[in-house]
Design an enzyme around this catalytic site. Structure first.
Site, short mmCIF file in Angstrom:
data_model
loop_
_atom_site.label_atom_id
_atom_site.label_comp_id
_atom_site.label_asym_id
_atom_site.label_seq_id
_atom_site.Cartn_x
_atom_site.Cartn_y
_atom_site.Cartn_z
N LEU A 165 0.83 -1.22 0.00
CA LEU A 165 0.00 0.00 0.00
C LEU A 165 0.86 1.26 0.00
O LEU A 165 1.77 1.39 0.80
CB LEU A 165 -0.91 0.01 1.24
CG LEU A 165 -1.79 1.26 1.43
CD1 LEU A 165 -3.16 0.87 2.00
CD2 LEU A 165 -1.13 2.29 2.36
N LEU A 166 0.53 2.15 -0.89
CA LEU A 166 1.17 3.47 -0.95
C LEU A 166 0.13 4.50 -0.52
O LEU A 166 -1.02 4.43 -0.94
CB LEU A 166 1.64 3.72 -2.38
CG LEU A 166 2.07 5.12 -2.84
CD1 LEU A 166 3.10 4.99 -3.98
CD2 LEU A 166 0.90 5.96 -3.33
N ASP A 214 0.41 8.80 1.34
CA ASP A 214 0.87 10.17 1.10
C ASP A 214 2.24 10.31 0.42
O ASP A 214 3.19 9.62 0.79
CB ASP A 214 1.00 10.93 2.42
CG ASP A 214 -0.19 10.77 3.33
OD1 ASP A 214 -1.19 10.17 2.92
OD2 ASP A 214 -0.09 11.24 4.48
N GLN A 238 4.54 7.25 1.88
CA GLN A 238 4.04 6.39 2.95
C GLN A 238 3.81 5.01 2.37
O GLN A 238 3.13 4.86 1.34
CB GLN A 238 2.71 6.95 3.49
CG GLN A 238 2.88 8.18 4.34
CD GLN A 238 3.53 7.85 5.66
OE1 GLN A 238 2.90 7.29 6.55
NE2 GLN A 238 4.79 8.19 5.81
N TYR A 285 5.50 8.22 9.96
CA TYR A 285 4.40 8.89 9.30
C TYR A 285 4.89 10.07 8.46
O TYR A 285 6.09 10.36 8.42
CB TYR A 285 3.36 9.33 10.34
CG TYR A 285 2.32 8.25 10.64
CD1 TYR A 285 2.49 6.93 10.22
CD2 TYR A 285 1.14 8.56 11.33
CE1 TYR A 285 1.53 5.96 10.48
CE2 TYR A 285 0.18 7.59 11.60
CZ TYR A 285 0.38 6.29 11.17
OH TYR A 285 -0.58 5.34 11.43
N SER A 286 3.93 10.77 7.84
CA SER A 286 4.28 11.76 6.82
C SER A 286 5.17 12.89 7.29
O SER A 286 5.17 13.25 8.47
CB SER A 286 2.99 12.35 6.23
OG SER A 286 2.44 11.40 5.36
N ARG A 314 0.69 15.78 13.62
CA ARG A 314 1.63 15.09 12.72
C ARG A 314 1.84 15.82 11.39
O ARG A 314 1.25 16.84 11.12
CB ARG A 314 1.13 13.68 12.44
CG ARG A 314 -0.29 13.61 11.90
CD ARG A 314 -0.70 12.15 11.62
NE ARG A 314 -2.11 12.03 11.31
CZ ARG A 314 -3.07 11.72 12.19
NH1 ARG A 314 -2.75 11.50 13.45
NH2 ARG A 314 -4.32 11.65 11.82
N ASP A 315 2.68 15.20 10.55
CA ASP A 315 2.91 15.58 9.16
C ASP A 315 3.64 16.92 9.00
O ASP A 315 3.16 17.85 8.33
CB ASP A 315 1.58 15.64 8.37
CG ASP A 315 0.72 14.40 8.59
OD1 ASP A 315 1.29 13.35 8.92
OD2 ASP A 315 -0.52 14.48 8.44
N GLU A 368 -4.99 17.22 8.47
CA GLU A 368 -3.82 16.42 8.13
C GLU A 368 -2.99 17.10 7.05
O GLU A 368 -3.51 17.88 6.24
CB GLU A 368 -4.24 15.02 7.65
CG GLU A 368 -4.88 14.18 8.75
CD GLU A 368 -5.05 12.72 8.36
OE1 GLU A 368 -4.67 11.85 9.16
OE2 GLU A 368 -5.58 12.44 7.28
C1 FRU Z 1 -2.84 11.01 5.71
C2 FRU Z 1 -2.19 10.33 6.89
C3 FRU Z 1 -1.24 11.26 7.64
C4 FRU Z 1 -0.31 10.31 8.30
C5 FRU Z 1 -0.19 9.22 7.28
C6 FRU Z 1 -0.02 7.84 7.83
O1 FRU Z 1 -3.27 10.11 4.74
O2 FRU Z 1 -3.17 9.84 7.79
O3 FRU Z 1 -1.88 12.16 8.51
O4 FRU Z 1 0.91 10.88 8.60
O5 FRU Z 1 -1.37 9.26 6.50
O6 FRU Z 1 0.24 6.93 6.81
#
Ligand code: FRU
Length: 484
Positions: free
Chosen positions: A41-42, A44, A60, A103-104, A162-163, A221
């Site tokens: 799975l791909l 972000d 991701q 995570y991102s 996050r992110d 996000e």
């Molecule tokens: C968005 C998200 C981000 C997170 C990542 C995890 O699609 O939920 O907020 O960092 O994907 O894979």
């Protein structure tokens, strides 16, 4: 032999890729000119940057299954944004601070060192979430060394924090983070640093119950903050928006606010939120600026929790893809997205048909048929209540002149029935459509509106038909096969 956890995870991921790569490659829905995962799975796009002459795009990635989980950062590089090379795994969820997912996050060039800022996602035995913003660096752009945690959760926010997206402004680093306040309001939060390692909170950029915005989601996000023309743009993916007419039809949505960022207080004085892409699959885009001065964006061609288990590619051990790279341009207070020029390198076998008249009898033009191609339509006269273009018997594009509505219709992945995404459009001048084996991107009027979607037609079906419900449409049509 003692093997460290990082090497062990990378070994397992590589082993899984090796075991399933052929099955993925045999899928009839494997994409020809869109980026997809080697296996698994791909989601972000992460760390999008042009560094030492090369473009890097991380993503991701769950290599082990076609569901979400403890994410890795997969890595592609390219010198032209068209031909991508698969690189070694950049980050694996191996440490106490990122054990449930790297995570991102984003990438910056710090004096010749490529640095990644990302979120370490951690869950304890009871499923409680912890979040750490982390730093990793590389001297060669391929091998990354984790430096650990650089920012912990500040007061006032939940662990949905996050992110990080980082950029340089006036000799300082700035970072915007997607967050949820303790009152469960979506937020984008601004920090600053001199060294990427010690971060100071500046304040909220925007969010639910901020700057005149009312209820606008419970979590924001993947924020991205950049200037375009003389404006500052906050691009963000808020969760918890309700459908409003033709807007916000997907489970989660992405859009932008235009305004001016006050770097002292962190506040973005902004206008309304505009959805960036009106199709079925688009989320969590990330931008970068390249040496040509272009603001480029790539989005995830997927939406979390939106019929992900219904994608037929799962049977071949992969799911989701990236959009084509697009250039963002601000015109009259609206962001236009244009497919980057480099994509023209893929064009083969040009067909140009000028001065066509589409009437009420369905028009099928065999020269325009194809499986992976780009189609352009320049409209010179639209004297019909409804123009209808049907592709591969599985996608219909229509323009309703009276209601001024453009519609993308496809077969639903779950019910097998037609479903639509729509937008208001006062005039149709130009269509530019990229058709891949299982994806479509539609640019209307040079990117004034864009629709992105996965489609799963019969692969042998190359049909294209055009029709006016009444009256006629005059146009020219141009088509190229897109072949690598
Ligand atoms: C968005 C998200 C981000 C997170 C990542 C995890 O699609 O939920 O907020 O960092 O994907 O894979």
């Amino acid at each position: 032999m003692l093997v460290d956890r990082n090497s062990e995870l990378i070994r397992q991921a590589e082993e899984t890729v090796a075991a399933y790569r052929d099955i993925v490659n045999q899928d009839k829905y494997r994409l020809h000119f869109h980026l997809m995962p080697p296996v698994g799975l791909l989601n972000d796009p992460n760390g999008f940057i042009q560094w030492k002459g090369k473009y890097h795009l991380f993503y991701q990635w769950n290599p082990f299954k076609t569901g979400h989980g403890a994410k890795f950062w997969g890595h592609y590089s390219s010198s032209n944004l068209v031909d991508w090379q698969e690189e070694k795994i950049a980050l694996a969820p191996s440490e106490w601070f990122d054990k449930n997912g790297c995570y991102s996050g984003s990438a910056v060039d710090d004096g010749g060192v490529l640095k990644l800022l990302y979120t370490g996602n951690v869950k304890d035995g009871a499923g409680n979430r912890e979040t750490y913003q982390c730093l990793a660096e590389s001297l060669n752009g391929i091998d990354f060394h984790k430096k650990g945690v650089v920012l912990r959760l500040p007061e006032g926010y939940t662990a949905h924090f996050r992110d990080p997206k980082v950029w340089e402004h006036d000799g300082k680093w700035f970072m915007v983070i997607g967050a949820q306040s303790e009152k469960l309001e979506g937020r984008a939060v601004l920090f600053t640093s001199n060294n990427l390692e010690e971060w100071t909170l500046i304040g909220d950029v925007a969010g639910t119950n901020k700057n005149g915005l009312e209820n606008f989601g419970y979590m924001w996000e993947c924020p991205d903050l950049f200037s375009l023309g003389d404006k500052d743009i906050l691009l963000v993916s808020p969760q918890g928006l309700k459908c409003e007419g033709m807007q916000f039809q997907n489970v989660y949505n992405t859009g932008y606010f235009i305004g001016k960022l006050d770097y002292k207080t962190g506040t973005l004085d902004h206008g309304d939120f505009t959805e960036l892409d009106r199709g079925f699959e688009f989320y969590a885009p990330q931008t970068t600026i390249d040496t040509k001065g272009r603001r480029l964006v790539i989005g995830w061609m997927g939406v979390p929790e939106q019929e992900e288990d219904k994608h037929p590619t799962i049977a071949h051990h992969w799911i989701h893809a990236m959009t084509l790279p697009r250039e963002l341009v601000l015109k009259n207070g609206h962001i236009y997205q244009q497919p980057i020029k480099e994509l023209q390198e893929l064009r083969k076998n040009e067909v140009l048909i000028e001065g066509i008249k589409i009437e009420t009898e369905e028009l099928q033009i065999s020269q325009l048929e194809g499986s992976t191609y780009e189609l352009q339509m320049h409209v010179t006269e639209l004297e019909t209540s409804l123009l209808e273009i049907s592709l591969k018997d599985s996608v219909r594009l229509t323009y309703n002149r009276k209601d001024q509505v453009f519609t993308l219709e496809r077969i639903s992945l779950s019910t097998g029935k037609p479903e639509v995404r729509q937008c208001q459009l006062s005039k149709l001048n130009k269509l530019q459509v990229f058709v891949d084996t299982s994806a479509i991107e539609i640019f209307i009027n040079d990117g004034q509106e864009v629709f992105t979607a996965r489609i799963f037609p019969e692969v042998e079906n190359k049909k294209i038909s055009l029709k006016a419900a009444d009256g006629h449409v005059k146009c020219s049509l141009q088509k190229w096969d897109l072949i690598k």
